[in-house]
Design an enzyme around this catalytic site. Structure first.
Site, PDB file in Angstrom:
ATOM      1  N   THR A   1       0.862  -1.183   0.000  1.00 16.50           N
ATOM      2  CA  THR A   1       0.000   0.000   0.000  1.00 16.50           C
ATOM      3  C   THR A   1       0.906   1.243   0.000  1.00 16.50           C
ATOM      4  OG1 THR A   1      -0.079  -0.163   2.379  1.00 16.50           O
ATOM      5  CG2 THR A   1      -1.901  -1.155   1.157  1.00 16.50           C
TER       6      THR A   1
ATOM      7  N   THR B   1       3.113   5.304  -3.200  1.00 11.26           N
ATOM      8  CA  THR B   1       4.040   4.970  -4.281  1.00 11.26           C
ATOM      9  C   THR B   1       3.467   3.994  -5.314  1.00 11.26           C
ATOM     10  OG1 THR B   1       5.776   5.359  -2.672  1.00 11.26           O
ATOM     11  CG2 THR B   1       6.437   4.314  -4.754  1.00 11.26           C
TER      12      THR B   1
ATOM     13  N   ASP C   1       0.780  -5.902   4.813  1.00  8.24           N
ATOM     14  CA  ASP C   1       0.514  -5.438   6.174  1.00  8.24           C
ATOM     15  C   ASP C   1      -0.886  -4.866   6.326  1.00  8.24           C
ATOM     16  OD1 ASP C   1       0.985  -3.201   4.600  1.00  8.24           O
ATOM     17  OD2 ASP C   1       2.803  -2.603   5.627  1.00  8.24           O
TER      18      ASP C   1
ATOM     19  N   ASN D   1      12.483   6.104   6.723  1.00  7.05           N
ATOM     20  CA  ASN D   1      13.490   5.549   7.639  1.00  7.05           C
ATOM     21  C   ASN D   1      13.967   4.170   7.185  1.00  7.05           C
ATOM     22  OD1 ASN D   1      11.304   3.940   8.189  1.00  7.05           O
ATOM     23  ND2 ASN D   1      11.100   4.507  10.344  1.00  7.05           N
TER      24      ASN D   1
ATOM     25  N   HIS E   1      11.966   1.657   6.254  1.00 10.14           N
ATOM     26  CA  HIS E   1      11.105   0.516   6.563  1.00 10.14           C
ATOM     27  C   HIS E   1      10.526  -0.090   5.286  1.00 10.14           C
ATOM     28  CE1 HIS E   1       7.454   3.364   7.159  1.00 10.14           C
ATOM     29  NE2 HIS E   1       7.042   2.504   6.243  1.00 10.14           N
TER      30      HIS E   1
ATOM     31  N   GLY F   1       7.299  -2.838   4.262  1.00 14.37           N
ATOM     32  CA  GLY F   1       6.103  -3.297   4.959  1.00 14.37           C
ATOM     33  C   GLY F   1       5.985  -2.336   6.139  1.00 14.37           C
TER      34      GLY F   1
ATOM     35  N   GLU G   1      10.061  -1.738  11.015  1.00 16.50           N
ATOM     36  CA  GLU G   1      10.754  -0.514  11.388  1.00 16.50           C
ATOM     37  C   GLU G   1      12.232  -0.804  11.677  1.00 16.50           C
ATOM     38  OE1 GLU G   1       9.345   2.174  10.964  1.00 16.50           O
ATOM     39  OE2 GLU G   1       7.277   2.220  11.667  1.00 16.50           O
TER      40      GLU G   1
ATOM     41  N   ARG H   1      -1.126  12.084   7.087  1.00 17.08           N
ATOM     42  CA  ARG H   1      -1.814  12.781   5.995  1.00 17.08           C
ATOM     43  C   ARG H   1      -3.078  12.053   5.556  1.00 17.08           C
ATOM     44  NH1 ARG H   1       2.384   9.843   3.655  1.00 17.08           N
ATOM     45  NH2 ARG H   1       2.077   9.070   1.525  1.00 17.08           N
TER      46      ARG H   1
ATOM     47  N   LYS I   1      12.381  10.511  -0.626  1.00 15.92           N
ATOM     48  CA  LYS I   1      12.887   9.135  -0.512  1.00 15.92           C
ATOM     49  C   LYS I   1      14.374   9.029  -0.857  1.00 15.92           C
ATOM     50  CE  LYS I   1       9.001   7.460   0.795  1.00 15.92           C
ATOM     51  NZ  LYS I   1       8.039   6.695   0.042  1.00 15.92           N
TER      52      LYS I   1
HETATM   53  C1  GLP Z   1       3.715   2.695   4.692  1.00 20.33           C
HETATM   54  C2  GLP Z   1       3.527   1.210   4.272  1.00 20.33           C
HETATM   55  C3  GLP Z   1       4.665   0.739   3.407  1.00 20.33           C
HETATM   56  C4  GLP Z   1       4.985   1.816   2.388  1.00 20.33           C
HETATM   57  C5  GLP Z   1       5.575   3.011   3.081  1.00 20.33           C
HETATM   58  C6  GLP Z   1       5.813   4.190   2.153  1.00 20.33           C
HETATM   59  O1  GLP Z   1       3.791   2.925   6.035  1.00 20.33           O
HETATM   60  N1  GLP Z   1       3.314   0.282   5.319  1.00 20.33           N
HETATM   61  O2  GLP Z   1       4.316  -0.494   2.798  1.00 20.33           O
HETATM   62  O3  GLP Z   1       5.919   1.337   1.468  1.00 20.33           O
HETATM   63  O4  GLP Z   1       4.850   3.377   4.217  1.00 20.33           O
HETATM   64  O5  GLP Z   1       4.619   4.822   1.814  1.00 20.33           O
HETATM   65  P1  GLP Z   1       4.469   5.840   0.625  1.00 20.33           P
HETATM   66  O6  GLP Z   1       4.538   5.037  -0.622  1.00 20.33           O
HETATM   67  O7  GLP Z   1       3.112   6.463   0.816  1.00 20.33           O
HETATM   68  O8  GLP Z   1       5.580   6.805   0.736  1.00 20.33           O
END
Ligand code: GLP
Length: 248
Positions: free
Chosen positions: A36, A39, A67, A136, A138, A140, A143, A167, A202
Protein backbone atom coordinates in the site's frame (compact mmCIF):
# COMPACT_ATOMS: atom_id res chain seq x y z
CA UNK A 1 20.17 -5.59 -6.94
CA UNK A 2 19.32 -4.26 -10.36
CA UNK A 3 18.65 -0.52 -10.52
CA UNK A 4 16.40 1.14 -13.08
CA UNK A 5 16.36 4.91 -12.96
CA UNK A 6 13.27 6.31 -14.63
CA UNK A 7 12.51 9.87 -15.66
CA UNK A 8 9.56 10.47 -13.36
CA UNK A 9 6.77 8.89 -11.31
CA UNK A 10 4.77 8.00 -14.41
CA UNK A 11 7.68 6.12 -15.99
CA UNK A 12 8.50 4.38 -12.72
CA UNK A 13 4.87 3.22 -12.53
CA UNK A 14 4.78 2.06 -16.14
CA UNK A 15 8.05 0.15 -15.75
CA UNK A 16 6.78 -1.64 -12.64
CA UNK A 17 3.41 -2.40 -14.24
CA UNK A 18 5.16 -3.90 -17.28
CA UNK A 19 7.13 -6.24 -15.03
CA UNK A 20 3.99 -7.30 -13.17
CA UNK A 21 2.06 -7.79 -16.42
CA UNK A 22 4.91 -9.91 -17.82
CA UNK A 23 4.78 -12.05 -14.67
CA UNK A 24 1.03 -12.62 -15.05
CA UNK A 25 1.32 -13.40 -18.76
CA UNK A 26 4.07 -15.85 -18.03
CA UNK A 27 2.07 -17.46 -15.20
CA UNK A 28 -1.66 -16.59 -15.17
CA UNK A 29 -2.04 -18.07 -11.68
CA UNK A 30 0.88 -16.07 -10.29
CA UNK A 31 0.94 -15.05 -6.65
CA UNK A 32 1.60 -11.34 -6.25
CA UNK A 33 2.79 -9.72 -3.06
CA UNK A 34 1.25 -6.26 -2.85
CA UNK A 35 1.99 -3.06 -1.00
CA UNK A 36 0.00 0.00 0.00
CA UNK A 37 1.11 3.63 0.31
CA UNK A 38 1.12 6.38 -2.31
CA UNK A 39 4.04 4.97 -4.28
CA UNK A 40 2.39 1.94 -5.96
CA UNK A 41 -0.82 3.83 -6.86
CA UNK A 42 0.44 4.74 -10.34
CA UNK A 43 1.51 1.14 -10.91
CA UNK A 44 -1.94 -0.10 -9.93
CA UNK A 45 -3.52 2.45 -12.29
CA UNK A 46 -1.37 1.15 -15.14
CA UNK A 47 -2.46 -2.41 -14.35
CA UNK A 48 -6.12 -1.33 -14.32
CA UNK A 49 -5.57 0.35 -17.66
CA UNK A 50 -4.08 -2.82 -19.15
CA UNK A 51 -7.06 -4.79 -17.80
CA UNK A 52 -9.52 -2.27 -19.31
CA UNK A 53 -7.83 -2.64 -22.68
CA UNK A 54 -8.30 -6.43 -22.35
CA UNK A 55 -4.54 -6.88 -22.35
CA UNK A 56 -4.42 -8.48 -18.93
CA UNK A 57 -6.62 -10.71 -16.81
CA UNK A 58 -6.25 -11.23 -13.08
CA UNK A 59 -8.80 -14.03 -12.93
CA UNK A 60 -6.22 -16.64 -11.89
CA UNK A 61 -4.03 -14.34 -9.80
CA UNK A 62 -3.76 -14.59 -6.03
CA UNK A 63 -2.47 -11.75 -3.88
CA UNK A 64 -0.89 -11.48 -0.45
CA UNK A 65 -0.61 -8.01 1.05
CA UNK A 66 2.26 -6.99 3.24
CA UNK A 67 0.51 -5.44 6.17
CA UNK A 68 -2.54 -4.00 7.89
CA UNK A 69 -3.17 -1.58 10.75
CA UNK A 70 -4.31 -3.07 14.03
CA UNK A 71 -7.70 -1.94 15.28
CA UNK A 72 -9.18 -0.50 12.09
CA UNK A 73 -12.22 -2.40 10.85
CA UNK A 74 -11.81 -3.64 7.28
CA UNK A 75 -14.44 -1.11 6.17
CA UNK A 76 -12.55 1.87 7.68
CA UNK A 77 -11.60 4.30 4.88
CA UNK A 78 -7.92 4.11 5.86
CA UNK A 79 -7.64 0.37 6.36
CA UNK A 80 -5.38 -1.37 3.88
CA UNK A 81 -8.34 -3.62 3.03
CA UNK A 82 -10.21 -0.53 1.81
CA UNK A 83 -7.10 0.81 0.09
CA UNK A 84 -6.66 -2.36 -1.95
CA UNK A 85 -10.36 -2.66 -2.71
CA UNK A 86 -10.67 0.95 -3.93
CA UNK A 87 -7.37 1.26 -5.73
CA UNK A 88 -7.12 -2.12 -7.38
CA UNK A 89 -9.31 -5.09 -6.55
CA UNK A 90 -12.74 -3.69 -7.42
CA UNK A 91 -11.41 -2.34 -10.71
CA UNK A 92 -10.01 -5.60 -12.10
CA UNK A 93 -11.33 -9.14 -12.56
CA UNK A 94 -9.57 -10.67 -9.56
CA UNK A 95 -11.50 -13.20 -7.46
CA UNK A 96 -11.99 -11.47 -4.06
CA UNK A 97 -11.61 -14.86 -2.35
CA UNK A 98 -8.08 -15.01 -3.71
CA UNK A 99 -6.90 -11.76 -2.16
CA UNK A 100 -5.30 -11.96 1.29
CA UNK A 101 -4.47 -9.23 3.81
CA UNK A 102 -3.62 -9.68 7.50
CA UNK A 103 -6.63 -9.28 9.79
CA UNK A 104 -5.87 -6.30 12.02
CA UNK A 105 -9.07 -6.92 14.00
CA UNK A 106 -8.14 -10.44 15.09
CA UNK A 107 -8.60 -10.89 18.82
CA UNK A 108 -5.53 -13.07 19.13
CA UNK A 109 -2.94 -11.14 17.18
CA UNK A 110 -0.13 -13.62 17.61
CA UNK A 111 -2.35 -16.38 16.29
CA UNK A 112 -3.25 -14.16 13.32
CA UNK A 113 0.46 -13.60 12.62
CA UNK A 114 1.06 -17.35 12.61
CA UNK A 115 -1.98 -17.94 10.38
CA UNK A 116 -0.75 -15.35 7.89
CA UNK A 117 2.79 -16.70 7.77
CA UNK A 118 1.39 -20.19 7.15
CA UNK A 119 -0.73 -18.74 4.36
CA UNK A 120 2.37 -17.26 2.73
CA UNK A 121 3.93 -20.72 2.76
CA UNK A 122 0.74 -22.42 1.61
CA UNK A 123 -0.27 -20.30 -1.36
CA UNK A 124 2.99 -18.48 -1.87
CA UNK A 125 5.65 -17.50 -1.67
CA UNK A 126 4.84 -14.66 -4.06
CA UNK A 127 6.28 -14.96 -7.54
CA UNK A 128 6.66 -11.21 -7.45
CA UNK A 129 6.54 -8.88 -4.46
CA UNK A 130 5.97 -5.12 -4.84
CA UNK A 131 7.50 -2.94 -2.14
CA UNK A 132 7.65 0.73 -1.28
CA UNK A 133 10.12 2.16 1.19
CA UNK A 134 9.60 4.35 4.24
CA UNK A 135 11.78 7.41 4.80
CA UNK A 136 13.49 5.55 7.64
CA UNK A 137 14.10 2.53 5.40
CA UNK A 138 11.11 0.52 6.56
CA UNK A 139 9.62 -2.09 4.26
CA UNK A 140 6.10 -3.30 4.96
CA UNK A 141 5.91 -2.03 8.53
CA UNK A 142 9.29 -3.42 9.53
CA UNK A 143 10.75 -0.51 11.39
CA UNK A 144 14.49 0.06 12.01
CA UNK A 145 15.79 -2.54 14.44
CA UNK A 146 13.49 -5.33 13.23
CA UNK A 147 15.26 -8.67 13.21
CA UNK A 148 16.08 -9.97 9.74
CA UNK A 149 14.84 -13.33 11.07
CA UNK A 150 11.33 -11.93 11.61
CA UNK A 151 8.27 -13.55 10.13
CA UNK A 152 4.75 -12.02 10.21
CA UNK A 153 4.51 -10.13 13.49
CA UNK A 154 2.84 -7.39 15.46
CA UNK A 155 4.70 -4.07 15.41
CA UNK A 156 4.53 -0.80 17.25
CA UNK A 157 4.78 1.89 14.60
CA UNK A 158 7.65 4.36 14.76
CA UNK A 159 6.66 7.94 15.51
CA UNK A 160 8.09 9.04 12.17
CA UNK A 161 5.94 6.48 10.35
CA UNK A 162 2.80 7.64 12.15
CA UNK A 163 3.70 11.22 11.25
CA UNK A 164 4.29 10.30 7.60
CA UNK A 165 0.95 8.49 7.47
CA UNK A 166 -0.97 11.21 9.37
CA UNK A 167 -1.81 12.78 5.99
CA UNK A 168 -4.36 10.02 5.49
CA UNK A 169 -5.97 10.54 8.91
CA UNK A 170 -7.31 13.69 10.56
CA UNK A 171 -4.27 13.84 12.84
CA UNK A 172 -1.27 11.81 13.92
CA UNK A 173 -3.20 10.74 17.04
CA UNK A 174 -5.74 8.99 14.83
CA UNK A 175 -3.06 6.88 13.12
CA UNK A 176 -3.12 3.42 14.70
CA UNK A 177 -0.20 2.69 17.00
CA UNK A 178 0.27 -0.91 15.86
CA UNK A 179 0.18 -3.01 12.73
CA UNK A 180 0.59 -6.59 11.60
CA UNK A 181 3.26 -6.94 8.96
CA UNK A 182 5.05 -9.63 7.05
CA UNK A 183 8.53 -9.86 8.54
CA UNK A 184 11.84 -9.49 6.74
CA UNK A 185 12.17 -13.26 6.37
CA UNK A 186 8.60 -13.45 4.99
CA UNK A 187 9.37 -10.76 2.42
CA UNK A 188 12.62 -12.40 1.34
CA UNK A 189 10.74 -15.64 0.60
CA UNK A 190 9.39 -13.99 -2.59
CA UNK A 191 10.98 -15.22 -5.78
CA UNK A 192 11.33 -11.75 -7.24
CA UNK A 193 11.02 -8.31 -5.64
CA UNK A 194 10.39 -4.86 -7.10
CA UNK A 195 11.23 -1.94 -4.83
CA UNK A 196 9.67 1.37 -5.85
CA UNK A 197 10.81 4.81 -4.80
CA UNK A 198 9.72 8.20 -6.05
CA UNK A 199 10.30 11.80 -5.01
CA UNK A 200 13.06 13.66 -3.24
CA UNK A 201 11.88 12.74 0.26
CA UNK A 202 12.89 9.14 -0.51
CA UNK A 203 16.33 10.09 -1.79
CA UNK A 204 18.16 9.77 1.56
CA UNK A 205 16.73 6.27 2.03
CA UNK A 206 17.77 5.22 -1.48
CA UNK A 207 21.20 6.73 -0.94
CA UNK A 208 21.55 4.70 2.25
CA UNK A 209 20.43 1.54 0.45
CA UNK A 210 22.90 2.07 -2.37
CA UNK A 211 25.84 2.28 0.03
CA UNK A 212 25.49 -1.50 0.19
CA UNK A 213 25.74 -1.59 3.99
CA UNK A 214 23.54 -4.34 5.36
CA UNK A 215 22.16 -4.06 8.87
CA UNK A 216 18.99 -4.24 10.94
CA UNK A 217 19.05 -0.50 11.60
CA UNK A 218 17.99 -0.06 7.99
CA UNK A 219 15.39 -2.74 7.14
CA UNK A 220 15.47 -2.27 3.35
CA UNK A 221 19.13 -3.29 3.35
CA UNK A 222 17.95 -6.89 3.89
CA UNK A 223 16.94 -6.81 0.23
CA UNK A 224 20.62 -6.81 -0.69
CA UNK A 225 20.68 -10.42 0.52
CA UNK A 226 18.02 -11.43 -2.04
CA UNK A 227 19.08 -12.73 -5.48
CA UNK A 228 16.39 -11.02 -7.57
CA UNK A 229 15.53 -7.47 -6.56
CA UNK A 230 14.92 -4.61 -8.98
CA UNK A 231 14.92 -1.10 -7.60
CA UNK A 232 12.81 1.13 -9.82
CA UNK A 233 13.46 4.68 -8.84
CA UNK A 234 12.66 8.04 -10.38
CA UNK A 235 15.25 10.76 -10.88
CA UNK A 236 14.13 12.74 -7.85
CA UNK A 237 14.69 9.79 -5.53
CA UNK A 238 17.97 8.80 -7.13
CA UNK A 239 21.03 10.27 -5.44
CA UNK A 240 23.38 12.19 -7.69
CA UNK A 241 26.90 10.78 -7.79
CA UNK A 242 29.81 12.81 -6.40
CA UNK A 243 30.91 13.68 -9.97
CA UNK A 244 27.46 14.97 -10.82
CA UNK A 245 27.47 17.08 -7.66
CA UNK A 246 30.90 18.46 -8.60
CA UNK A 247 29.65 19.40 -12.06
CA UNK A 248 26.89 21.58 -10.63
C1 GLP B 1 3.71 2.69 4.69
C2 GLP B 1 3.53 1.21 4.27
C3 GLP B 1 4.67 0.74 3.41
C4 GLP B 1 4.98 1.82 2.39
C5 GLP B 1 5.58 3.01 3.08
C6 GLP B 1 5.81 4.19 2.15
O1 GLP B 1 3.79 2.92 6.04
N1 GLP B 1 3.31 0.28 5.32
O2 GLP B 1 4.32 -0.49 2.80
O3 GLP B 1 5.92 1.34 1.47
O4 GLP B 1 4.85 3.38 4.22
O5 GLP B 1 4.62 4.82 1.81
P1 GLP B 1 4.47 5.84 0.63
O6 GLP B 1 4.54 5.04 -0.62
O7 GLP B 1 3.11 6.46 0.82
O8 GLP B 1 5.58 6.80 0.74
Amino acid sequence: MKVRVTENYQHMSATAADMIAAQIMDKPDAVLGLATGSTPLGTYNELIRAYNKSRLSFSGVRTLNLDEYVGLPQSHPQSYHTFMEENLFKRIDINPDQTFIPNGMAEDRNKECRRYENLIDEIGPPDLQVLGIGRNGHIGFNEPGTSFASTTHLVKLADSTREANARFFQSKEKVPTHAITMGITSILKSKKIILLASGEEKMPAIKHLLTGDIGEKFPASALLNHPDVTLIVDELAYPATEEENDAE
